[in-house]
Scaffold this motif. Structure first.
Motif, PDB file in Angstrom:
ATOM      1  N   GLN A  39       0.835  -1.193   0.000  1.00 43.22           N
ATOM      2  CA  GLN A  39       0.000   0.000   0.000  1.00 43.22           C
ATOM      3  C   GLN A  39       0.872   1.246   0.000  1.00 43.22           C
ATOM      4  O   GLN A  39       0.529   2.239  -0.603  1.00 43.22           O
ATOM      5  CB  GLN A  39      -0.905  -0.005   1.248  1.00 43.22           C
ATOM      6  N   THR A  40       1.981   1.198   0.678  1.00 41.98           N
ATOM      7  CA  THR A  40       2.826   2.370   0.849  1.00 41.98           C
ATOM      8  C   THR A  40       4.197   2.123   0.237  1.00 41.98           C
ATOM      9  O   THR A  40       4.881   1.173   0.598  1.00 41.98           O
ATOM     10  CB  THR A  40       2.996   2.679   2.357  1.00 41.98           C
ATOM     11  N   PRO A  72      -8.530   0.193  -3.337  1.00 41.88           N
ATOM     12  CA  PRO A  72      -7.838  -0.493  -2.242  1.00 41.88           C
ATOM     13  C   PRO A  72      -7.523  -1.962  -2.512  1.00 41.88           C
ATOM     14  O   PRO A  72      -6.677  -2.529  -1.849  1.00 41.88           O
ATOM     15  CB  PRO A  72      -8.793  -0.348  -1.056  1.00 41.88           C
ATOM     16  N   GLU A  96      -3.883  -2.628  -7.815  1.00 40.10           N
ATOM     17  CA  GLU A  96      -3.022  -1.532  -8.224  1.00 40.10           C
ATOM     18  C   GLU A  96      -3.252  -1.193  -9.689  1.00 40.10           C
ATOM     19  O   GLU A  96      -3.757  -2.006 -10.458  1.00 40.10           O
ATOM     20  CB  GLU A  96      -1.557  -1.908  -8.018  1.00 40.10           C
TER      21      GLU A  96
END
Length: 174
Positions: free
Chosen positions: A55-56, A121, A124
């Motif tokens: 996610q990050t 969410p 990607e």
């Protein structure tokens, strides 16, 4: 003297020419373990080949800067801005995103740079980023078309001379 033997009266057990009873029981255990290993191999394959779950980006560097982020969140709370974020669906997978900005005294925040990012969410590569133009009366907005319906995270980033603002909101797109 005569010796008596019982060998002539005893029956010998029949000779077995096939397998003994229960010969297959160890193979049942082997087959059970083979099924478990095969299922685990399939699960590992899908876990590795599907979405990475990242996610990050650069999570380690962002983790080091965590105290700076906390100080920024405190400063954002002290500014007390009132930000109203709206997403209105107009057609399937299309809508209008709008923000209204006021400081803690109710004054309009005009000279801000507002950027919104729609983040999927669960996968990607579908993110949509927009710079929202000022529409007047403290309102920023623009139409948006998203590649698929469902849940989206709407991230708001505002830069202003008096400070910055960040927020995230989960929305549903039809």
């Amino acid at each position: 003297m005569t010796m008596s033997t019982d060998a002539g009266n005893r029956r010998l057990p029949p000779r077995r020419t096939g397998r003994q009873p229960g010969w297959y029981i160890p193979w049942i255990f082997v087959a059970g373990f083979a099924v478990v290993i095969a299922v685990n191999a399939v699960m590992v394959h899908y876990a590795v080949s599907s979405w990475t779950g990242v996610q990050t980006e650069q999570h380690f560097i962002k983790g080091i800067k965590y105290n700076q982020d906390l100080a920024g969140a405190r400063a954002q709370a002290e500014r007390g801005w009132k930000v109203e974020t709206e997403f209105t669906g107009t057609e399937p997978q299309k809508g209008v995103v709008a923000l209204t900005l006021h400081d803690k005294y109710g004054n309009l925040l005009k000279d801000a740079k507002v950027k919104v990012t729609f983040i999927r969410p669960t996968s990607e590569g579908h993110d949509v980023a927009l710079d929202l133009p000022y529409l007047g009366e403290g309102r920023f907005g623009a139409p948006v078309a998203l590649p698929m319906p469902g849940l989206w995270d709407l991230r708001v980033a505002i830069e202003h001379a008096t400070g910055d603002y960040q927020d995230e909101k989960r929305i549903t797109v039809k």
